[in-house]
Write an enzyme that holds these catalytic residues in place. Structure first.
Site: not given
Ligand code: NAD
Ligand code: UDP
Length: 324
Positions: A75, A188, A147, A151
């Site tokens: 993650l 977010r 990003y 990914k």
């Molecule tokens: P988050 O930012 O809370 O968690 C990411 C974690 O990774 C953090 O603790 C950060 O410190 C750590 N990290 C970043 N770079 C690092 C590195 N180089 N080495 C070690 N640790 C590192 O975000 P999250 O929402 O919990 O996301 C977790 C994972 O799920 C991510 O890979 C993200 O891309 C993926 N994801 C999340 C969402 C969502 O909506 N939350 C959606 C799609 C994908």
């Molecule tokens: N967004 C918004 N106001 C905010 C933050 C985000 O209107 O203060 C919008 C953003 O432009 C996007 C959606 O909310 O269309 C979701 O944004 P987020 O950054 O949560 O995640 P994304 O799905 O774009 O990665």
């Protein structure tokens, strides 16, 4: 394999990672949480430190590390646009070198490894809802590319380590997920709107707020990751996980105002470049393979998240980047 597993969670101190660690510790597994704390802090897992089956390592996944494990959940990666765009080169390194490092470890240990991929691999999708067969519409040179392409490259590496080295891999594509322990300054949409509403500040709608997202509650999402990890070895995915109920961002803002009882006003701000117009997962594959459907309605999940935001002291949180 014994039912007790040695599990590594990279990014384990983050929003999703810390909840995943909790679930794994509760299930009795030996859990190693690895994090560089770029977008999180130790407080997210402080309550787990007292458990003998939990260990915390400060490490950056762009450098190799030698551990002996049976399962790896990968993650580690900044996930919020403001975080991943702060240092885009580092973001890309984290996805690519991070994937190479966990896959190398999985190969050596014969561990199974799950990649937290994302709906961003679909870019600004022309197909709606998005199925896993859709190959996406990503701008490779835009501000989200570090990003999205990172990914995508990680998915490629996972598939190639499987084909070349027989590593057991799993790919999940996560759609927007929210809940308690999101970083309050991650920028977010859910965290911004709740923080703004509770402070009585203007709620910032980017664009006209007509763009859509489908919001999944943290607990539903983590359950899906756990189930995916234990599917038969020949099921790799990629598999969408997310809540298929779609909302416009304006609807989300109105709901947050209603649930917080806030007097905040909506204000319009410019839409960020390459912001996807609409997003909704087709979750047929998840229903079929892991018998999973999210069961937390947005209203219910937002209430839990709002309660958590009310309880935290914002001065204890450092904004990871100035971009929120
Ligand atoms: P988050 O930012 O809370 O968690 C990411 C974690 O990774 C953090 O603790 C950060 O410190 C750590 N990290 C970043 N770079 C690092 C590195 N180089 N080495 C070690 N640790 C590192 O975000 P999250 O929402 O919990 O996301 C977790 C994972 O799920 C991510 O890979 C993200 O891309 C993926 N994801 C999340 C969402 C969502 O909506 N939350 C959606 C799609 C994908
Ligand atoms: N967004 C918004 N106001 C905010 C933050 C985000 O209107 O203060 C919008 C953003 O432009 C996007 C959606 O909310 O269309 C979701 O944004 P987020 O950054 O949560 O995640 P994304 O799905 O774009 O990665």
């Amino acid at each position: 394999m014994s039912s007790i597993q040695r599990v590594l969670v990279t990014g384990g101190a983050g929003f999703l990672g810390s909840h995943l660690c909790e679930r794994l510790v509760d299930a009795g597994h030996d859990v190693i949480c690895l994090d560089n704390f770029f977008t999180s802090q130790k407080t997210n897992v402080a309550h787990l430190l007292k458990h003998p089956n939990f260990e915390l390592i400060r490490h950056d996944i762009t450098s190799p590390i030698w551990l002996e494990v049976d399962r790896i959940y990968n993650l580690a990666c900044p996930a919020a646009p403001g975080h991943y765009q702060y240092n885009p080169i580092k973001t890309l390194k984290t996805s690519v070198l991070g994937a190479i490092n966990v896959l190398g470890m999985a190969k050596r240990c014969r561990a199974r490894v799950l990649q937290a991929s994302t709906s961003e691999v679909y870019g600004d999708p022309e197909v709606h809802p998005q199925t896993e067969a859709y190959r996406g519409s990503v701008n490779p040179i835009g501000p989200r590319a570090c990003y999205d392409e990172g990914k995508r490259a990680a998915e490629t590496l996972f598939m190639d380590y499987r084909r070349m080295n027989g590593v057991e891999v799993k790919l999940v594509r996560i759609f927007n997920t929210y809940g308690p322990r999101m970083h309050p300054f991650d920028g977010r949409v859910v965290s911004n709107f709740i923080r703004q509403a509770l402070a009585g500040e203007d709620i910032t709608l980017f664009g006209d707020g007509a763009q859509t997202r489908s919001f999944c509650y943290r607990d539903d999402l983590v359950e899906a990751m756990l189930r995916m990890m234990e599917t038969p070895a020949d099921f790799v995915g990629p598999m969408n996980i997310g809540n298929p109920v779609e909302f416009s961002i304006r609807e989300l803002a109105e709901l947050v105002i209603e649930l917080t009882g806030s007097a905040s006003q909506l204000v319009l701000r410019p839409l960020p470049e390459d912001d996807p117009t609409r997003r909704r997962p087709d979750i047929s594959l998840a229903k079929k393979h892991i018998d999973w459907t999210p069961n937390t309605h947005l209203r219910e999940g937002l209430l839990a998240t709002i309660e958590w935001f009310r309880g935290i002291d914002l001065s204890h949180y450092r904004a990871p980047t100035p971009n929120f």
